[in-house]
Motif scaffolding. Structure first.
Motif, PDB file in Angstrom:
ATOM      1  N   VAL A 155     -38.360 -14.456  44.889  1.00  0.00           N
ATOM      2  CA  VAL A 155     -38.408 -15.210  45.890  1.00  0.00           C
ATOM      3  C   VAL A 155     -38.599 -16.685  46.050  1.00  0.00           C
ATOM      4  CG1 VAL A 155     -39.010 -15.471  48.426  1.00  0.00           C
ATOM      5  CG2 VAL A 155     -38.445 -13.036  47.531  1.00  0.00           C
ATOM      6  N   LEU A 200     -34.861  -9.131  48.867  1.00  0.00           N
ATOM      7  CA  LEU A 200     -34.867  -9.254  50.326  1.00  0.00           C
ATOM      8  C   LEU A 200     -34.397  -8.305  51.229  1.00  0.00           C
ATOM      9  CD1 LEU A 200     -36.750 -11.652  51.052  1.00  0.00           C
ATOM     10  CD2 LEU A 200     -34.828 -12.687  52.063  1.00  0.00           C
ATOM     11  N   ASP A 246     -36.539  -6.207  53.746  1.00  0.00           N
ATOM     12  CA  ASP A 246     -36.056  -6.154  55.103  1.00  0.00           C
ATOM     13  C   ASP A 246     -36.075  -4.963  55.866  1.00  0.00           C
ATOM     14  OD1 ASP A 246     -36.115  -8.820  55.229  1.00  0.00           O
ATOM     15  OD2 ASP A 246     -34.106  -9.461  55.180  1.00  0.00           O
ATOM     16  N   THR A 273     -40.817 -10.301  59.348  1.00  0.00           N
ATOM     17  CA  THR A 273     -39.879 -10.675  58.236  1.00  0.00           C
ATOM     18  C   THR A 273     -40.963 -10.930  57.006  1.00  0.00           C
ATOM     19  OG1 THR A 273     -40.468 -13.004  58.733  1.00  0.00           O
ATOM     20  CG2 THR A 273     -38.569 -12.073  60.050  1.00  0.00           C
ATOM     21  N   PHE A 274     -40.397 -11.182  56.038  1.00  0.00           N
ATOM     22  CA  PHE A 274     -41.014 -11.216  54.756  1.00  0.00           C
ATOM     23  C   PHE A 274     -42.052 -12.594  55.045  1.00  0.00           C
ATOM     24  CE2 PHE A 274     -41.411 -12.235  50.084  1.00  0.00           C
ATOM     25  CZ  PHE A 274     -42.560 -11.176  49.717  1.00  0.00           C
ATOM     26  N   GLN A 276     -32.615 -12.260  44.267  1.00  0.00           N
ATOM     27  CA  GLN A 276     -33.293 -12.661  45.727  1.00  0.00           C
ATOM     28  C   GLN A 276     -32.672 -11.680  46.771  1.00  0.00           C
ATOM     29  OE1 GLN A 276     -32.530 -14.446  48.582  1.00  0.00           O
ATOM     30  NE2 GLN A 276     -34.487 -14.960  49.615  1.00  0.00           N
ATOM     31  N   GLN A 277     -31.569 -11.970  46.875  1.00  0.00           N
ATOM     32  CA  GLN A 277     -30.773 -11.152  48.005  1.00  0.00           C
ATOM     33  C   GLN A 277     -30.981  -9.730  47.859  1.00  0.00           C
ATOM     34  OE1 GLN A 277     -26.971 -12.485  46.889  1.00  0.00           O
ATOM     35  NE2 GLN A 277     -26.813 -14.132  48.301  1.00  0.00           N
TER      36      GLN A 277
END
Lengths: 182, 182
Positions: free
Chosen positions: A34, B41, B45, B54-55, B37-38
């Protein structure tokens, strides 16, 4: 301001101290991914913002620029970029308003809309690529061997997440895909 | 829908075909980091959304939960999370409205505001951690050795970008940092 310690190492130490030992390495690696993305995206945005592009819109233009016909159904654009249809629609709206691409009806399938890159779009994508290559891609921050190792590890992650099927037939699969471009 | 080829390998091939050979490995690795990352995440999420987090807000709560006093000046929170002051303000606003933390004036420095985690914040952070550990961090998608290699490579990237100064004195630097908590 640079910290005098690694905040992710510190979080990892805390994870272990709280008895979450099994999860500590994964927490550290996920948080690192991240953070690395934030670092790269800041560098990318610094190049693309003056050109009126985001990385998502730049990627969309490049997929069209690389396609055999310069055009592709919106659904296929989303599959290629691995983003949600809504994101494709938003990006295409924006790029169309910028005069960089246009929407076209499909020749035979009325339910399908194509995005076609315009000459201004090709020109801007080329200009953006020159800027990104110089400022980011030619010096990502690791040496050549490290870059390849990182790429290979992330490729395993992407395969594990079901991003694509590694058939060993990349060439053949691509030929089928691009041959069906319009 | 899983693609039958790796779109990043294909972009890399195109980069080389266009003569951007020097930039091709960097483009591939940067794009891979963005994609990884996507992937992470989305998994994160899915766990945090039901909890109203949220993160970014989760990370903020954890930094406070781990601090010696359960409180930290907002400026230091931003430095620890390596995010912009505006992002800290927004996250703190939101967490305060959720009853998970409160703002406090600093005891001696009137220009400084602290964020202090509330019991409900600690409870939710713990609950979120249990969920994330199980669903994401304990199985990030790579084996143990690969996870460590990936972490080490990303750490080099983070150092190269000036995220923190690797002094070799992590323990000492941390002690200074946390001892100055309020």
């Amino acid at each position: 301001m640079a910290l005098r310690f690694d905040p992710i190492e510190e979080a990892r130490r805390q994870w272990v101290a709280h008895g979450w030992t099994e999860a500590a390495p994964g927490m550290a690696v996920v948080t690192s991914v991240v953070r690395a993305q934030q670092i790269f995206l800041a560098r990318i945005d610094a190049e693309l913002r003056p050109l009126g592009l985001t990385f998502a819109r730049y990627e969309l233009l490049m997929v069209l620029a690389f396609s055999r016909q310069g055009a592709m159904p919106l659904g296929r654009v989303g599959a290629r970029l691995q983003v949600h249809p809504t994101s494709v629609t938003n990006a295409v709206d924006r790029l169309e308003a910028q005069g960089l691409l246009r929407r076209l009806p499909h020749a035979t399938d009325r339910r399908t809309t194509l995005a076609e890159i315009l000459p201004a779009g090709r020109e801007l994508a080329e200009q953006a690529t020159v800027a990104l290559n110089k400022a980011v891609f030619e010096a990502p921050g690791l040496d050549s061997a490290e870059t390849e190792t990182l790429f290979a590890l992330l490729r395993r992650l992407r395969i594990a997440s079901g991003d694509f099927v590694a058939t060993g037939g990349q060439e053949e699969a691509m030929a089928t895909e691009v041959g069906d471009g319009r």
